[in-house]
Design an enzyme around this catalytic site. Structure first.
Site, PDB file in Angstrom:
ATOM      1  N   ASP A 212       7.969  -2.867   6.477  1.00  0.00           N
ATOM      2  CA  ASP A 212       7.025  -2.617   5.390  1.00  0.00           C
ATOM      3  C   ASP A 212       6.716  -3.880   4.579  1.00  0.00           C
ATOM      4  O   ASP A 212       5.953  -3.814   3.623  1.00  0.00           O
ATOM      5  CB  ASP A 212       7.584  -1.531   4.455  1.00  0.00           C
ATOM      6  CG  ASP A 212       6.543  -0.955   3.519  1.00  0.00           C
ATOM      7  OD1 ASP A 212       5.404  -0.738   3.970  1.00  0.00           O
ATOM      8  OD2 ASP A 212       6.858  -0.731   2.334  1.00  0.00           O
ATOM      9  N   SER A 240       1.488   1.344   0.346  1.00  0.00           N
ATOM     10  CA  SER A 240       1.666   2.114   1.579  1.00  0.00           C
ATOM     11  C   SER A 240       1.360   3.585   1.319  1.00  0.00           C
ATOM     12  O   SER A 240       1.803   4.152   0.321  1.00  0.00           O
ATOM     13  CB  SER A 240       3.102   1.972   2.092  1.00  0.00           C
ATOM     14  OG  SER A 240       3.434   0.620   2.311  1.00  0.00           O
ATOM     15  N   GLN A 290       0.947   2.040  10.172  1.00  0.00           N
ATOM     16  CA  GLN A 290       0.908   2.327   8.742  1.00  0.00           C
ATOM     17  C   GLN A 290      -0.536   2.379   8.257  1.00  0.00           C
ATOM     18  O   GLN A 290      -1.378   1.590   8.700  1.00  0.00           O
ATOM     19  CB  GLN A 290       1.658   1.247   7.957  1.00  0.00           C
ATOM     20  CG  GLN A 290       1.685   1.483   6.451  1.00  0.00           C
ATOM     21  CD  GLN A 290       2.365   0.345   5.704  1.00  0.00           C
ATOM     22  OE1 GLN A 290       1.727  -0.604   5.284  1.00  0.00           O
ATOM     23  NE2 GLN A 290       3.678   0.438   5.564  1.00  0.00           N
TER      24      GLN A 290
END
Length: 299
Positions: A212, A240, A290
């Site tokens: 991430d 995110s 993502q």
């Protein structure tokens, strides 16, 4: 009723990667942890996801390994308060085990995670070849210039104690041919400290954290250059929205892994990015997708 989020104080120091994944067991299927900021007053989503996976894994037979996870970020976590992780044991089958985890803060769900574990088995093997790029030792350390506050302030302090990063510059020989409309970024990542060799769950959770760090920024490269090339504060808002990973082969998160990232689309204030993690020997060990909120900041 006792509020589980008030039972311990925030750790005063972080000396290694293991500290980022540490959880207290509050009760059966109930865990508590602290997350650092990824942006001012916003818990870093990769750490929230990694800790949720730690919580799920602590309710599963150690012989079953994580093969996939799917998570949704619903609210920004507050790094000044702990998060409580509630685990639901959805299924324990012959080969597969499924868990659902809800990260809670102030009585509200911040993040939800579904994770699946399985028994290892033999099968036919194939994979995409890794791009041939410079070794991480030949690339500069980006921490040297990261000291202007927010996320960068974290990476310039605690970050250098817990992880190593090397960014492959655009135009480097060996980069795959770039398609029109596609943004891409290639980064070497690993834990800065050694992790226990006999704990595969810890290495998978560490990779969930690392995944991430740069993926959302890949989806925003059409709006601003990567942090290593940028001077001055960010001009965009990134967050995110959801995160999915699949783990293909065993690996160590304390050894260099190449994170090959591409973003095929950005529209409607959202950007999509996907990536692949390779060992230095060229093994494809994990894939990630993502979607991130991508907005230009208003003056």
């Amino acid at each position: 009723m006792v509020d589980a989020t008030e039972l311990t104080e925030q750790p005063s120091t972080i000396s290694g990667f293991v500290d980022l994944l540490r959880l207290d067991e509050v009760d059966v299927n109930l865990f508590r942890g602290w997350c650092h900021a990824g942006a001012p007053l916003r818990a870093f989503g990769g750490q929230v996801a990694a800790q949720a996976l730690v919580a799920a894994g602590r309710t599963v037979d150690p012989g079953r390994l994580v093969h996939s996870l799917h998570g949704y970020f619903m609210r920004p976590g507050d790094p000044r308060r702990p998060l409580v992780y509630e685990v639901e044991r959805l299924r324990d089958g012959h080969s597969y085990t499924t868990r659902r985890v809800t990260a809670i803060q102030r009585g509200e769900a911040v993040f939800t995670l579904s994770a699946s574990f399985k028994k290892p088995e033999e099968g036919a093997d194939r994979q995409r070849a890794m791009p041939v790029l410079p070794d991480p030792e030949r690339l500069p350390d980006p921490y040297a210039d990261w000291a202007d506050g927010g996320t960068e302030n974290y990476w310039s302090s605690t970050g250098r104690l817990t992880l190593d990063m090397r960014i492959v510059p655009p135009g480097t020989e060996g980069l795959p041919g770039r398609q029109s409309g596609v943004e891409e970024q290639f980064v070497w990542l690993k834990s800065a400290s050694a992790l226990p060799a006999d704990d595969p769950l810890l290495h998978v959770c560490a990779l969930a954290y690392l995944s991430d760090l740069t993926l959302a920024s890949t989806a925003a490269l059409h709006l601003q250059p990567p942090r290593a090339e940028r001077r001055g504060p960010s001009t965009i808002s990134l967050a995110s929205l959801d995160h999915a990973m699949w783990f293909h082969r065993p690996f160590r998160a304390d050894e260099w892994l190449l994170f090959a990232q591409r973003s095929p689309s950005s529209s409607d204030g959202r950007g999509l990015a996907h990536g692949e993690f390779y060992t230095r020997q060229g093994l494809l060990v994990a894939s990630v997708v993502q979607e991130a909120l991508v907005r230009e900041k208003r003056a």
